[in-house]
Write an enzyme that holds these catalytic residues in place. Structure first.
Site, PDB file in Angstrom:
ATOM      1  N   SER A  15      46.563 -17.159  16.916  1.00  0.00           N
ATOM      2  CA  SER A  15      47.251 -16.371  15.878  1.00  0.00           C
ATOM      3  C   SER A  15      48.761 -16.368  16.076  1.00  0.00           C
ATOM      4  O   SER A  15      49.526 -16.534  15.119  1.00  0.00           O
ATOM      5  CB  SER A  15      46.721 -14.931  15.887  1.00  0.00           C
ATOM      6  OG  SER A  15      45.329 -14.905  15.776  1.00  0.00           O
ATOM      7  N   ARG A  37      43.855 -27.135  23.963  1.00  0.00           N
ATOM      8  CA  ARG A  37      42.638 -27.879  24.288  1.00  0.00           C
ATOM      9  C   ARG A  37      41.541 -27.686  23.250  1.00  0.00           C
ATOM     10  O   ARG A  37      40.423 -28.151  23.449  1.00  0.00           O
ATOM     11  CB  ARG A  37      42.130 -27.459  25.671  1.00  0.00           C
ATOM     12  CG  ARG A  37      41.784 -25.989  25.806  1.00  0.00           C
ATOM     13  CD  ARG A  37      41.402 -25.657  27.233  1.00  0.00           C
ATOM     14  NE  ARG A  37      41.021 -24.257  27.386  1.00  0.00           N
ATOM     15  CZ  ARG A  37      40.635 -23.712  28.535  1.00  0.00           C
ATOM     16  NH1 ARG A  37      40.587 -24.453  29.621  1.00  0.00           N
ATOM     17  NH2 ARG A  37      40.304 -22.437  28.601  1.00  0.00           N
ATOM     18  N   SER A 124      54.502 -12.545  27.487  1.00  0.00           N
ATOM     19  CA  SER A 124      53.704 -11.734  28.391  1.00  0.00           C
ATOM     20  C   SER A 124      53.096 -10.549  27.634  1.00  0.00           C
ATOM     21  O   SER A 124      53.117 -10.503  26.395  1.00  0.00           O
ATOM     22  CB  SER A 124      54.552 -11.260  29.576  1.00  0.00           C
ATOM     23  OG  SER A 124      53.735 -10.683  30.575  1.00  0.00           O
ATOM     24  N   LYS A 127      49.880  -5.397  29.636  1.00  0.00           N
ATOM     25  CA  LYS A 127      48.918  -5.306  30.739  1.00  0.00           C
ATOM     26  C   LYS A 127      49.464  -5.869  32.047  1.00  0.00           C
ATOM     27  O   LYS A 127      48.866  -5.682  33.114  1.00  0.00           O
ATOM     28  CB  LYS A 127      47.614  -5.994  30.340  1.00  0.00           C
ATOM     29  CG  LYS A 127      46.894  -5.249  29.227  1.00  0.00           C
ATOM     30  CD  LYS A 127      45.697  -5.995  28.698  1.00  0.00           C
ATOM     31  CE  LYS A 127      44.997  -5.182  27.601  1.00  0.00           C
ATOM     32  NZ  LYS A 127      45.855  -4.916  26.439  1.00  0.00           N
ATOM     33  N   ASN A 165      49.897  -4.875  21.781  1.00  0.00           N
ATOM     34  CA  ASN A 165      48.936  -5.486  20.866  1.00  0.00           C
ATOM     35  C   ASN A 165      49.615  -5.884  19.566  1.00  0.00           C
ATOM     36  O   ASN A 165      50.428  -5.126  19.025  1.00  0.00           O
ATOM     37  CB  ASN A 165      47.803  -4.510  20.563  1.00  0.00           C
ATOM     38  CG  ASN A 165      46.968  -4.215  21.789  1.00  0.00           C
ATOM     39  OD1 ASN A 165      46.749  -5.085  22.621  1.00  0.00           O
ATOM     40  ND2 ASN A 165      46.497  -2.985  21.908  1.00  0.00           N
ATOM     41  N   GLY A 168      46.045  -8.094  14.056  1.00  0.00           N
ATOM     42  CA  GLY A 168      45.421  -9.223  13.401  1.00  0.00           C
ATOM     43  C   GLY A 168      45.245 -10.472  14.234  1.00  0.00           C
ATOM     44  O   GLY A 168      44.764 -11.484  13.728  1.00  0.00           O
ATOM     45  N   ARG A 254      35.625  -0.165  29.316  1.00  0.00           N
ATOM     46  CA  ARG A 254      35.171  -1.383  29.974  1.00  0.00           C
ATOM     47  C   ARG A 254      35.917  -1.566  31.303  1.00  0.00           C
ATOM     48  O   ARG A 254      36.997  -0.996  31.504  1.00  0.00           O
ATOM     49  CB  ARG A 254      35.418  -2.589  29.073  1.00  0.00           C
ATOM     50  CG  ARG A 254      34.640  -2.562  27.770  1.00  0.00           C
ATOM     51  CD  ARG A 254      34.994  -3.722  26.872  1.00  0.00           C
ATOM     52  NE  ARG A 254      36.393  -3.670  26.440  1.00  0.00           N
ATOM     53  CZ  ARG A 254      36.960  -4.573  25.636  1.00  0.00           C
ATOM     54  NH1 ARG A 254      36.251  -5.590  25.191  1.00  0.00           N
ATOM     55  NH2 ARG A 254      38.220  -4.456  25.284  1.00  0.00           N
ATOM     56  N   GLU A 257      40.005  -1.556  31.894  1.00  0.00           N
ATOM     57  CA  GLU A 257      40.748  -0.978  30.777  1.00  0.00           C
ATOM     58  C   GLU A 257      41.440   0.323  31.175  1.00  0.00           C
ATOM     59  O   GLU A 257      40.944   1.068  32.021  1.00  0.00           O
ATOM     60  CB  GLU A 257      39.819  -0.689  29.593  1.00  0.00           C
ATOM     61  CG  GLU A 257      39.571  -1.878  28.704  1.00  0.00           C
ATOM     62  CD  GLU A 257      38.891  -1.483  27.407  1.00  0.00           C
ATOM     63  OE1 GLU A 257      39.254  -2.042  26.364  1.00  0.00           O
ATOM     64  OE2 GLU A 257      37.990  -0.629  27.429  1.00  0.00           O
TER      65      GLU A 257
END
Length: 328
Positions: A15, A37, A124, A127, A165, A168, A254, A257
């Site tokens: 994206s 790739r 980067s 996170k 973030n 989309g 998770r 996170e």
């Protein structure tokens, strides 16, 4: 800056790559090489850009230094996007993440120096700041390698750009929520208190260009980004769907996170200047010739950290952001 220049984009079929290439073409570059790739994504991207003669698609993996050196011949700028990006995948396959996100980044550095590339821009993530998962740790290691490359005997300059973030992108929570609303009539969120930084892809690329133009090399440009509660994002998407009786349930966090992300840690804040209304700049702890002098007129920030739980958007502001990104 990019007029009549040759540009290499690693991981360019994602994206970020689509939007980056779209905006780069407006500068009339000589050539854009998309290095990835994924054969299927390259075929699709070539069609979507109407087989633009300025685009050259190269099948390759950043883990293979020789392939990168070949791809970098005559290149002026590298935008390094290629990475294993999904937190659970990197938790389950840390060695694979290490090979791509760390060794692959060093291969990009080596190839750029060998081929006398003018500038390398490393994308980067929040996170990487005080990382709690292997993805963040591997991206933080990539940042350190990029910064250190500016101390080597080369004219190539290397800069990091750290963002949160982007709306989309592949695997984005927006796509996940919209699919859940349509197909399941319910949304699963990890935690009702979870917050994240968000920005539209178009705006993110504009900030990438600004840092590319204005950076010296060796610093980390940190995007200032709006924040929102994931639960509020879910409510706005439900409202926009015009569907009734959509349930929201909690999945649980998770592995790896965080409830809140940080774009700037407490440790980093001690070496961070307030650059302008769009960026903070983290100066490195290692010595890079002329860098601290270049930023000496700027004030250090008065923040403990830059945390996604602060100054949250209202639901109306989230709605406007989603409209701007054409998601509702």
């Amino acid at each position: 800056m990019f007029g009549n220049q040759t540009i290499l984009v690693t991981g360019g079929t994602g994206s970020w790559g689509y939007e980056l290439v779209r905006q780069l073409l407006t500068f009339n570059p000589k050539e854009i090489r998309i290095f990835s790739r994924n054969e299927s994504n390259q075929f699709t991207m070539k069609q979507e850009f109407d087989s633009n003669p300025k685009l050259h698609f190269i099948i390759g993996d950043i883990r293979e230094k020789d392939a990168l050196i070949e791809a970098c011949q005559g290149v002026d700028y590298i935008f390094h996007l290629a990475a294993l990006k999904h937190v659970p995948v990197c938790e389950d396959h840390p060695l694979e993440a290490l090979k791509t996100n760390v060794t692959g980044t060093q291969n990009v550095i080596d190839a750029a120096i060998i081929c006398n590339v003018n500038r390398v821009i490393y994308i980067s993530t929040d996170k990487a700041s005080n990382p709690s998962n292997f993805y963040g740790l591997s991206k933080a290691m990539g940042e350190r390698l990029i910064i250190h490359a500016n101390t080597l005997n080369t004219k190539t300059r290397f800069v990091c750009i750290r963002g949160g973030n982007v709306l989309g992108t592949n695997g984005s929570v927006i796509h996940v929520f919209k699919k859940q609303i349509q197909e399941k009539g319910q949304i699963g969120i990890t935690d009702p208190e979870m917050t994240r930084f968000f920005l539209t892809l178009e705006d993110a690329i504009q900030l990438v260009f600004k840092a590319t133009f204005e950076s010296l090399g060796g610093e980390i440009f940190v995007m200032k980004m709006p924040t929102c509660k994931i639960l509020d994002l879910a409510y706005v998407l439900i409202e926009a769907s015009d569907k009734n009786n959509i349930d929201i349930y909690t999945l649980g966090i998770r592995p790896g996170e965080k409830i809140h992300e940080i774009l700037l840690s407490e440790y980093e804040s001690k070496n961070t200047i307030a650059y302008d209304n769009e960026y903070f700049v983290i100066l490195p702890s290692i010595h890079i010739e002329g860098l601290k002098e270049h930023y000496s007129r700027y004030e250090l920030i008065n923040l403990i950290n830059y945390n996604s739980s602060k100054e949250l958007m209202t639901k109306d502001e989230i709605k406007e952001m989603l409209k701007k990104g054409r998601f509702i």
